[in-house]
Each structure stands twice: as C-alpha cells, then as structure tokens.
Design an enzyme around this catalytic site. Structure first.
Site, PDB file in Angstrom:
ATOM      1  N   THR A 543      30.586 -13.413 -33.570  1.00  0.00           N
ATOM      2  CA  THR A 543      29.743 -12.579 -34.442  1.00  0.00           C
ATOM      3  C   THR A 543      30.215 -11.140 -34.350  1.00  0.00           C
ATOM      4  O   THR A 543      30.501 -10.636 -33.260  1.00  0.00           O
ATOM      5  CB  THR A 543      28.250 -12.704 -34.081  1.00  0.00           C
ATOM      6  OG1 THR A 543      27.835 -14.034 -34.372  1.00  0.00           O
ATOM      7  CG2 THR A 543      27.393 -11.757 -34.909  1.00  0.00           C
ATOM      8  N   PHE A 545      29.279  -7.317 -34.983  1.00  0.00           N
ATOM      9  CA  PHE A 545      28.116  -6.432 -35.103  1.00  0.00           C
ATOM     10  C   PHE A 545      28.596  -5.043 -35.510  1.00  0.00           C
ATOM     11  O   PHE A 545      29.661  -4.607 -35.059  1.00  0.00           O
ATOM     12  CB  PHE A 545      27.412  -6.277 -33.749  1.00  0.00           C
ATOM     13  CG  PHE A 545      26.738  -7.535 -33.254  1.00  0.00           C
ATOM     14  CD1 PHE A 545      25.394  -7.767 -33.514  1.00  0.00           C
ATOM     15  CD2 PHE A 545      27.446  -8.480 -32.514  1.00  0.00           C
ATOM     16  CE1 PHE A 545      24.765  -8.916 -33.049  1.00  0.00           C
ATOM     17  CE2 PHE A 545      26.825  -9.622 -32.048  1.00  0.00           C
ATOM     18  CZ  PHE A 545      25.482  -9.846 -32.319  1.00  0.00           C
TER      19      PHE A 545
END
Ligand code: PEP
Ligand code: MN
Length: 658
Positions: A543, A545
C-alpha cells in the site's frame, strides 16, 4: 471592455495595446487566468471596440454589458480567492469569521477569540466604531478597541475584521486591521468607498439595508476601481415588510451573484435574523446555497453584551453550528477552512508549531521536534504501522474516525501530518482520497511511503484454527486472503469497517470461535494469539500512502517526485501536449489517474505522478527540473486553454519500507 489576447502574443504587441488603451483614458488591468490572458479596460469614455480588435495580438474584444465592470464575471471568469495573511476566502472552502458585535474590554475580546478559535473560526470580528441607530447607545471603544482586537487576534492566530465608518479612522486602522468592513449603512458612502479602496487592503462590503444587487455591485466597483482587488460581498439581510426577523435574509442573492460576479460571497445570518436561535439554521442554509463563508456574532455572555446581545450566539451554540457545518460542507463539495497556525492563546501547541516553523518549516525527518501524524482507524491499523516505521517510532500516531477526520486534524493544527492510503498494489486506487486531495486546497502532499501489507489470523487466547467459526475483517483484507480462507469453507466471513476494528472487537468478545484478519501489530496491541501469519494470497501486496500537511508549511529541499492535478481541453492531442512537458524535461510518468469532474458529465481531471529517473539523484539541482516542468505546465495553462486548472499537489521524496 475585456480584451482577450492571442496566446502567443509578443511582448511589444502587448505593450502597444496597453499604451493605446491608456492613451484613450482607460485603466488597464492584466489578468492571467487559467484559460487565457486578458486586459480589462475600464474608464469614463467609451471607445469603439473595433479600433481595439484590429490591433496585432488581440484575439477578440468583449464589451461588458453590465454597468459594473471590474466586479463582473465578464471581466474575470475565474472566482477570486481573497488571501488574508494565509486565510483564504473563496474557492472550495467555507471560511467562518466570528466574534462579538463590539469590542467591549480586553477580557471580553480575549475570551471571545479563545472560544471562536477553539470551535474553528478563521478570523475574528469585533466593532470598535459602532454605527448605532441611537446616538445615546454604546458607540464602541474606538482606537483602544482596534488595539485590543489586534492583541486578541495575535494571541489566537486570527486575522481581524472591523468596521470602518469614516475615512478619519484610516490612520488608526491601516496598520492594525487585516480586513476592513463597510457596513450596510455605508454601502453607498462613495467617498468612504474610494478612500478605503485606495488602501489596497481586503474589504468586506455589506449589502445596504435596501440595496438591489446591482447597486451593491456598483458599490463593489467603487472599491475595485479605487485600488483594491480583494472585495468580499456580504449578504446581511434586507428591509422587507416582514417583522418576525430583524431583516429578511436574501439567500437567493448567492446564486444570483455567483453568475454576475467573480467576487467571493459570505453571509451574516446574525444581523439578518436578529435572534440567536434563528442564526444556526440560516448559517447552514447559506452554506447549502453556496456561500464562501459566514460572519457570525458570538459573545461569551450575550446577556451582558453592550450591543446585539439578542442575536449573539453562546459559544456552545457556535461550536454546535460549526460541527453541523463540518457535516454539511462536503455535501456541497466544500471543506471548512481551518486556521493554519494552531495558536491557542497561551497554550503550548501553538508555540510548539511556531518553534518548528522557526526551525526552518516542519521537517518530515522530525529534526525540529516530535511530530504528530493522524491516520484513519484504530491501533494496529496499517496506516499506523506506516507512521511508526516512517518516523522510526519517533512520531505520535493520532487515531481518527475516517479519512476526512485525518484531513481536519491536519487543517485544524491537531496534527502536523496525516497518513492517507492512496493505492494498493492489488486492490487499486483509493478514489476517496484522490477526491479529498482535490477538494482540500489548503493541503499538500509532502511525502510518500510504501509498506508491504502482511495479514495475520488473530484470535483470543485458547483459540485454534479448529475452534474458529467466523472471521472478521475489512472486505479488502478478506479478499486478499481468499486462498487461505478457501481451506476453511465452513467459516463465516463478516465484514468490518477496518482491520484494526475487527481485531479490537474480537479481543473485546474473547470468544474462541471468532477470529480477525489484521496486522501482526494488532496481535500485540489487543493481546490476541497469532494463529497464522502471512495469509495473504499474493505476498506482493503493498500500500502506498501519501503524507499530507498544511500547504506551505513543509519545504522539501531536494524533491525527486511531484504530484499534479490538471484538466485538459476537449481537443485532439490535449493530454498528449500536457504529458509532452514531462517528456521534454526528462521526467518519468509513474502514475496517471483520471476522475470525473463533479457537475461536468464526461469531463475528467487527471492526476499525474512524475519522478526523476534513476541515477539523476535527489539533489537540489535535480529537484529544479521538476519545478521547471511544473512551472511550464502552469504557464501553458495561462497561455492557452489546452491544459487547464493546474494544481501542484506536492513536491516530495518517496520511501519504500518493505
Ligand atoms: C456589524 O457587522 O456589526 C454591523 C453593524 O452590521 P451591518 O452593517 O450589516 O448592520
Ligand atoms: Mn452587530
């Protein structure tokens, strides 16, 4: 008249047009808009537009049909955003100005400032010279009032607004007051308008008691023609036959003005209704109708107020109203403006932030002291892990209920940074956050971090895979573990709002038939057993960010990445032209995402991420390459309409923490 210039006009042609207009006694204003550059020419004598049309470099001439010129939408197509020492009025924000009707004492104004700042006001109001109907009523504290209003504003990081009733007061106000207010009774005091306009400072122009919209815009024209560019119109209710309220709030003026003028529009519900319990509903209605802001009377003790006590809100009422506006604003595509300086009187947090700024802006590295970073979810959420790892346990992770709350914490000064997921390598983009970044003009990206997402099956002590009957987690986490879950076909899958929430719930229940899929850290935090770790189907699960901060607070000296939003004309080759700029400067396009533009079906906004190719290094010099390319993009957005609405979301460095 408005003179639209050719996109590739030569400088000498431009000067020649300007000289021609000035020779004909016209005042010329150059406006470099997002789509085109124009000259606005206004004056007492008219000239034949054809004489201008034939000059080299002129694309077309549009006569302004309205009696007000510089205030008209024809003169300037884009909305004006007034910047008052960093507090912006206009754009996609709702900016709230609050404070008492009149400055009454140092204690009263200090307490008012403390209360309104705490609830989210971005500017402080207070009258020092009061235009009262009766000469026997309290007339204000005059010069002393201006001085202590300034003191209270400084203490709480709020620019100040006060009414000017006579040009005799200019020497007292000029150096103290951030925004001068022209009251309803003085809207057509043309000599005052000319003198105040000439100061070049922002002005709030209230609508006259019985003024038509056209008369009001003509008054704005006086201010603009005298020298200020920053006029904020304020609807405050008009005289009608209705007696139930002090005035009648004309909310239809907002959409009417929106098409007639580019100036920001705020609403004063306090003087409009005159009774405090009617103020919050009308404030909400004003936001729903498209107001750019509000100016509201709030008093720490309304029953002791020396003027307008009946319409002044109690601080608790103001707080509730602000919370309701916070909920309503996104429905109409806006965010509530927050103070960028988290000053709270004598409190430490403001001083802490100031100290960090003094130390050369907030440093992502934490060199200027410990930082607070907000994230969405509970303890053990993947965003919290990203914060811990990025700052090597040196930052305080502040849990927020959702992404919007993360942004609010950053805007309000409760957090220095926010950690928002933007993309997962398996599940794709987090569109909600792309939209959040677009909407919040006071936020920018200051860093990016990628972490590997490893899921574990967690359950209360005593549980084994054999005792488990149901599994709780976020739908994406359940989907990412589908191969593991397929081995246990009898398990029930129950979706939760977050992985950390699932772990917390399973821990609280203490039932060995219930398990959660969450991060390994959640096992330690919630004292759960790890029944199995690494259960994601594809271990290449990452992921990305973005780290956000308030615009202008963090400077990245040697960025190697940039993120930019733009739209393009609906013309062949327009996206190609935009991306060609990156190619020309040797930048790598790493991401291109499109999102629909709300309210404009089938038009899209592009999000591009670019970086310096490997080997270029991240030095200050190489960072300049990014800046040059983005400046060129902004320039072509001014010069021709192929690329429009360029907004740089941030220049930063990225970090992979896999
Ligand atoms: C005020 O804002 O204090 C005021 C006197 O308002 P208005 O001019 O709208 O009556
Ligand atoms: Mn008042």
């Amino acid at each position: 008249m408005v003179i639209v210039l050719e996109s590739n006009i030569r400088d000498d042609d431009k000067q020649r047009i300007r000289r021609f207009l000035e020779k004909n006694s016209l005042r010329v204003n150059e406006i470099a808009g997002e789509e085109e550059t124009i000259f606005g020419a206004v004056g007492k004598v008219g000239i034949d537009p054809r004489e201008v049309e034939i000059l080299p470099g002129v694309q077309r001439v549009i006569p302004i049909s309205k009696p007000y010129k510089m205030a008209s939408r024809e003169f300037k197509r884009e909305n004006t955003i007034v910047d008052v020492r960093g507090v912006k009025i206009g754009g996609n924000r709702v900016s709230v100005i609050a404070g008492p009707c009149a400055v009454e004492s140092l204690d009263q104004i200090m307490e008012s400032a403390a209360k309104v700042a705490e609830s989210g006001a971005v500017m402080l109001r207070g009258g020092a010279y009061k235009p009262r109907t009766s000469p026997y009523a309290f007339q204000g504290m005059a010069e002393e009032g201006v001085r202590i209003l300034k003191e209270a504003g400084e203490a709480y990081g709020l620019p100040i607004v006060t009414e000017i009733v006579s040009s005799d007061h200019i020497p007292v106000m000029r150096d103290y007051v951030d925004v001068l207010q022209i009251g309803a009774r003085n809207m057509q005091n043309f000599e005052l308008l000319k003198k105040v306009g000439a100061l070049g400072k922002p002005v709030i122009l209230k609508r006259g008691l019985s003024a038509t919209i056209e008369e009001w815009l003509m008054a704005a024209e006086y201010l603009l023609a005298s020298g200020t560019e920053d006029v904020i119109l304020c609807e405050r209710g008009i005289r009608t036959y209705e007696k139930a309220t002090r005035n009648t709030l004309d909310l239809s003026a907002i959409p009417v003005l929106r098409s007639l003028t580019h100036l920001p529009i705020i609403v004063d519900p306090s003087h409009a209704v005159g009774v405090r319990d009617k103020v919050p509903p009308m404030a909400l209605a004003a936001v729903a109708a498209g107001a750019d802001g509000l100016i509201v009377e709030v008093h720490p003790c309304p029953e002791c107020a020396m003027s307008d006590g009946a319409q002044s809100l109690y601080p608790e009422q103001f707080e509730k109203m602000m919370r309701d506006i916070e909920v309503l604003a996104p429905v109409v595509g806006r965010t509530v403006s927050r103070r960028t300086a988290a000053k709270t009187g004598h409190d430490r947090s403001g001083a802490k932030l100031e100290a960090k700024r003094a130390a050369g802006a907030l440093a992502l590295s934490g060199a200027a002291g410990p930082v607070v970073c907000a994230y969405s979810g509970g303890r053990g959420a993947y965003a919290e892990i990203a914060i811990r790892r990025f700052w090597d346990n040196g930052a305080t992770a502040l849990s927020a209920a959702n992404f919007r709350e993360v942004i609010n914490a950053v805007l309000g000064g409760g957090a220095d940074f926010g950690m928002l997921p933007i993309e997962n390598s398996l599940a794709g983009s987090v569109y909600e956050n792309y939209d959040n970044l677009t909407r919040c003009e006071d936020i920018e990206i200051v860093g990016e971090v990628t972490i590997r997402i490893e899921h574990s099956l967690l359950a209360p002590r005593g549980a084994t895979v054999e005792t488990v009957g149901s599994v709780y987690s976020h739908p994406q986490a359940l989907a990412q573990c589908d191969e593991f879950l397929a081995k246990y076909p009898l398990w029930k899958h129950i979706e939760t709002a977050s992985t950390s929430g699932a772990a917390e719930m399973v821990a609280a229940e203490g039932d060995i038939t219930r398990a959660a899929i969450a991060s390994g850290s959640a096992a330690d935090i919630y004292k759960l057993e790890t029944l199995k770790s690494g259960i994601e189907t594809n271990p290449r699960n990452y992921t990305r960010f973005v780290i956000i901060a308030r615009s202008g607070e963090v400077v990245c000296e040697a960025p190697n990445h940039a993120s930019v939003i733009f739209t393009t004309a609906n013309e062949p080759g327009s996206l190609h032209a935009a991306l060609g700029i990156f190619m020309k400067h040797g930048l790598n396009l790493t991401k291109l995402e499109s999102r629909p533009i709300q309210g404009e079906p089938w038009r899209y906004r592009f999000y591009a991420n670019v970086n310096l190719p490997d080997g270029v290094g991240n030095s200050v010099v190489s960072g300049e390459r990014l800046k040059t390319a983005l400046a060129e993009m902004e320039k072509i957005s001014h010069d021709n309409g192929i690329v429009q609405g360029v907004r740089i979301l941030g220049l930063f460095n990225t970090k992979e923490l896999s």
